[in-house]
Scaffold this motif. Sequence first.
Motif, PDB file in Angstrom:
ATOM      1  N   UNK A  81      -3.655 -15.989 -43.764  1.00  0.00           N
ATOM      2  CA  UNK A  81      -4.708 -15.918 -42.584  1.00  0.00           C
ATOM      3  C   UNK A  81      -5.459 -17.262 -42.299  1.00  0.00           C
ATOM      4  N   UNK A  82      -5.105 -17.746 -40.915  1.00  0.00           N
ATOM      5  CA  UNK A  82      -5.686 -19.064 -40.846  1.00  0.00           C
ATOM      6  C   UNK A  82      -6.403 -19.115 -39.619  1.00  0.00           C
ATOM      7  N   UNK A  83      -7.700 -19.788 -39.511  1.00  0.00           N
ATOM      8  CA  UNK A  83      -8.296 -20.404 -38.233  1.00  0.00           C
ATOM      9  C   UNK A  83      -8.098 -21.861 -38.010  1.00  0.00           C
ATOM     10  N   UNK A  84      -8.260 -22.110 -36.965  1.00  0.00           N
ATOM     11  CA  UNK A  84      -8.372 -23.572 -36.654  1.00  0.00           C
ATOM     12  C   UNK A  84      -8.455 -24.021 -35.080  1.00  0.00           C
ATOM     13  N   UNK A  85      -8.107 -25.208 -34.624  1.00  0.00           N
ATOM     14  CA  UNK A  85      -8.506 -25.413 -33.161  1.00  0.00           C
ATOM     15  C   UNK A  85      -7.325 -26.345 -32.968  1.00  0.00           C
ATOM     16  N   UNK A  86      -6.780 -26.140 -31.819  1.00  0.00           N
ATOM     17  CA  UNK A  86      -5.927 -27.351 -31.009  1.00  0.00           C
ATOM     18  C   UNK A  86      -6.768 -28.252 -30.288  1.00  0.00           C
ATOM     19  N   UNK A  87      -6.849 -29.624 -30.439  1.00  0.00           N
ATOM     20  CA  UNK A  87      -7.492 -30.491 -29.342  1.00  0.00           C
ATOM     21  C   UNK A  87      -7.125 -30.097 -28.123  1.00  0.00           C
ATOM     22  N   UNK A  88      -7.786 -30.637 -27.207  1.00  0.00           N
ATOM     23  CA  UNK A  88      -7.316 -30.575 -25.608  1.00  0.00           C
ATOM     24  C   UNK A  88      -6.005 -31.118 -25.419  1.00  0.00           C
ATOM     25  N   UNK A  89      -5.625 -32.144 -25.620  1.00  0.00           N
ATOM     26  CA  UNK A  89      -4.187 -32.613 -25.546  1.00  0.00           C
ATOM     27  C   UNK A  89      -3.301 -31.985 -26.147  1.00  0.00           C
ATOM     28  N   UNK A  90      -3.468 -31.252 -27.442  1.00  0.00           N
ATOM     29  CA  UNK A  90      -2.503 -30.433 -28.101  1.00  0.00           C
ATOM     30  C   UNK A  90      -2.371 -29.133 -27.259  1.00  0.00           C
ATOM     31  N   UNK A  91      -3.653 -28.699 -26.824  1.00  0.00           N
ATOM     32  CA  UNK A  91      -3.405 -27.525 -26.194  1.00  0.00           C
ATOM     33  C   UNK A  91      -2.467 -27.537 -24.863  1.00  0.00           C
ATOM     34  N   UNK A 184       1.726 -13.450 -36.103  1.00  0.00           N
ATOM     35  CA  UNK A 184       0.978 -13.430 -34.661  1.00  0.00           C
ATOM     36  C   UNK A 184       0.126 -14.479 -34.592  1.00  0.00           C
ATOM     37  N   UNK A 185      -0.271 -14.865 -33.341  1.00  0.00           N
ATOM     38  CA  UNK A 185      -1.327 -16.004 -33.328  1.00  0.00           C
ATOM     39  C   UNK A 185      -2.518 -15.548 -32.005  1.00  0.00           C
ATOM     40  N   UNK A 186      -3.624 -15.759 -32.040  1.00  0.00           N
ATOM     41  CA  UNK A 186      -4.473 -15.743 -30.978  1.00  0.00           C
ATOM     42  C   UNK A 186      -5.029 -17.038 -30.660  1.00  0.00           C
ATOM     43  N   UNK A 190     -10.174 -22.392 -25.155  1.00  0.00           N
ATOM     44  CA  UNK A 190     -10.874 -23.683 -25.978  1.00  0.00           C
ATOM     45  C   UNK A 190     -10.222 -24.374 -26.953  1.00  0.00           C
ATOM     46  N   UNK A 191      -8.935 -23.678 -27.247  1.00  0.00           N
ATOM     47  CA  UNK A 191      -8.064 -24.309 -28.264  1.00  0.00           C
ATOM     48  C   UNK A 191      -8.221 -23.711 -29.605  1.00  0.00           C
ATOM     49  N   UNK A 192      -9.183 -23.004 -29.974  1.00  0.00           N
ATOM     50  CA  UNK A 192      -9.356 -21.993 -31.147  1.00  0.00           C
ATOM     51  C   UNK A 192      -8.265 -21.185 -31.479  1.00  0.00           C
ATOM     52  N   UNK A 202      -2.469  -4.915 -36.994  1.00  0.00           N
ATOM     53  CA  UNK A 202      -2.150  -4.204 -35.615  1.00  0.00           C
ATOM     54  C   UNK A 202      -3.690  -4.068 -35.257  1.00  0.00           C
ATOM     55  N   UNK A 203      -4.573  -3.814 -36.078  1.00  0.00           N
ATOM     56  CA  UNK A 203      -5.922  -3.260 -35.675  1.00  0.00           C
ATOM     57  C   UNK A 203      -6.798  -4.405 -35.509  1.00  0.00           C
ATOM     58  N   UNK A 204      -6.698  -5.244 -36.626  1.00  0.00           N
ATOM     59  CA  UNK A 204      -7.723  -6.540 -36.804  1.00  0.00           C
ATOM     60  C   UNK A 204      -7.381  -7.578 -35.478  1.00  0.00           C
ATOM     61  N   UNK A 205      -5.984  -7.631 -35.284  1.00  0.00           N
ATOM     62  CA  UNK A 205      -5.647  -8.717 -34.208  1.00  0.00           C
ATOM     63  C   UNK A 205      -6.151  -8.368 -32.815  1.00  0.00           C
ATOM     64  N   UNK A 206      -6.004  -7.220 -32.295  1.00  0.00           N
ATOM     65  CA  UNK A 206      -6.769  -6.978 -30.969  1.00  0.00           C
ATOM     66  C   UNK A 206      -8.336  -7.178 -31.079  1.00  0.00           C
ATOM     67  N   UNK A 207      -8.855  -6.831 -32.327  1.00  0.00           N
ATOM     68  CA  UNK A 207     -10.155  -7.153 -32.353  1.00  0.00           C
ATOM     69  C   UNK A 207     -10.550  -8.735 -31.946  1.00  0.00           C
ATOM     70  N   UNK A 208      -9.846  -9.354 -32.769  1.00  0.00           N
ATOM     71  CA  UNK A 208     -10.102 -10.923 -32.838  1.00  0.00           C
ATOM     72  C   UNK A 208      -9.844 -11.303 -31.496  1.00  0.00           C
ATOM     73  N   UNK A 209      -8.561 -10.864 -30.707  1.00  0.00           N
ATOM     74  CA  UNK A 209      -8.556 -11.270 -29.320  1.00  0.00           C
ATOM     75  C   UNK A 209      -9.413 -11.035 -28.632  1.00  0.00           C
ATOM     76  N   UNK A 210     -10.129 -10.008 -28.628  1.00  0.00           N
ATOM     77  CA  UNK A 210     -11.268  -9.662 -27.631  1.00  0.00           C
ATOM     78  C   UNK A 210     -12.502 -10.194 -27.996  1.00  0.00           C
ATOM     79  N   UNK A 211     -12.712 -10.888 -28.808  1.00  0.00           N
ATOM     80  CA  UNK A 211     -14.051 -11.274 -29.484  1.00  0.00           C
ATOM     81  C   UNK A 211     -14.211 -12.663 -28.851  1.00  0.00           C
ATOM     82  N   UNK A 212     -15.470 -13.215 -28.768  1.00  0.00           N
ATOM     83  CA  UNK A 212     -15.673 -14.651 -28.151  1.00  0.00           C
ATOM     84  C   UNK A 212     -15.959 -15.283 -29.386  1.00  0.00           C
ATOM     85  N   UNK A 213     -15.056 -16.370 -29.643  1.00  0.00           N
ATOM     86  CA  UNK A 213     -15.370 -17.106 -30.932  1.00  0.00           C
ATOM     87  C   UNK A 213     -14.863 -18.667 -30.521  1.00  0.00           C
TER      88      UNK A 213
END
Length: 213
Positions: A81-91, A184-186, A190-192, A202-213
Motif C-alpha cells: 500500500x503506497x501513497x505519493x504524488x506525481x508533480x504537475x509535469x509528470x501528471x 489498483x491506483x486512485x 492534484x497528482x496525489x 474493493x471496499x477501501x478503494x472506493x472510500x479512498x477514491x471519493x475522499x478529498x485528500x
Amino acid sequence: MRGFILKLFYFYKMKLYLLISVFFFTFLTFAQDEGKKAYMFDENGNAIGQKEFFSKLNSETYYKRAVVNDTAVLARLYVRIFEGQLDKPSYTNFMSFLEKTIKTKVDTTKTLVIYFFYESDKRLAKHYANTKRLIELNNNPAVETFYMTEKGFQFKNRKHIFYEDSLDVVKQTFFIPNVCCGSAVVLKPNGNYYKELGEFNSYKLPEKALMDW
C-alpha cells in the motif's frame, strides 16, 4: 444490515490472512525440518524475528516472497500500500500517454481510478469486473474508471472494456514490481495517488477514491 455485512467481510478476510500465515509458517517449519534454516527480512531488507515477521504479514500493508536455496529459506516482506504524488509535469505526461493508450479523452477534473491486471490475473480480472462495490464506483459521476491489462495481455469481458497498456506507461508509473491478483491506483487531479498492489480492497478503494485528500 450493511454494517453487519462489512464486519462479516472483514472477519472472513482476516481469517484468510491467518490461514495464509499458518500455511507459510508450516512451510517454514517443514523447510527447517529438512535442514534448511529460515531467514526473515523486513521491507527494508533488515533481518527480523519470526514474531515480528508474521505480525506484519497479518496486516494488509505487506505481502511476502520466499526463495528456497540449497541451505536456507529466505523470506522478505514487501509493502503493498503506497501513497505519493506525481508533480504537475509528470501528471500531465501520464495523462497524455493514457489518452493515447485508451484512445479517448480523460476528464482531468475528476478522480481517476485504474484497475490493473497481469496475464496471471485472468480469474481476478473477471471477479473485479463483476464486484458490486466497484460497479457503484464506476457509475459515480465524480470519477473516471478504467480496467487495464499489462502490455501483451488482451482480455475481453462483457461488463467492461479492458484496455491493454500497450505503451507500458501505466505499469511503469504505478505497478512495478509485478504483484499478482490485481492492483489498483486512485489518482487525484492534484497528482496525489493511493495504490494497492495485489488483491486490492474493493471496499477501501472506493472510500479512498471519493475522499478529498
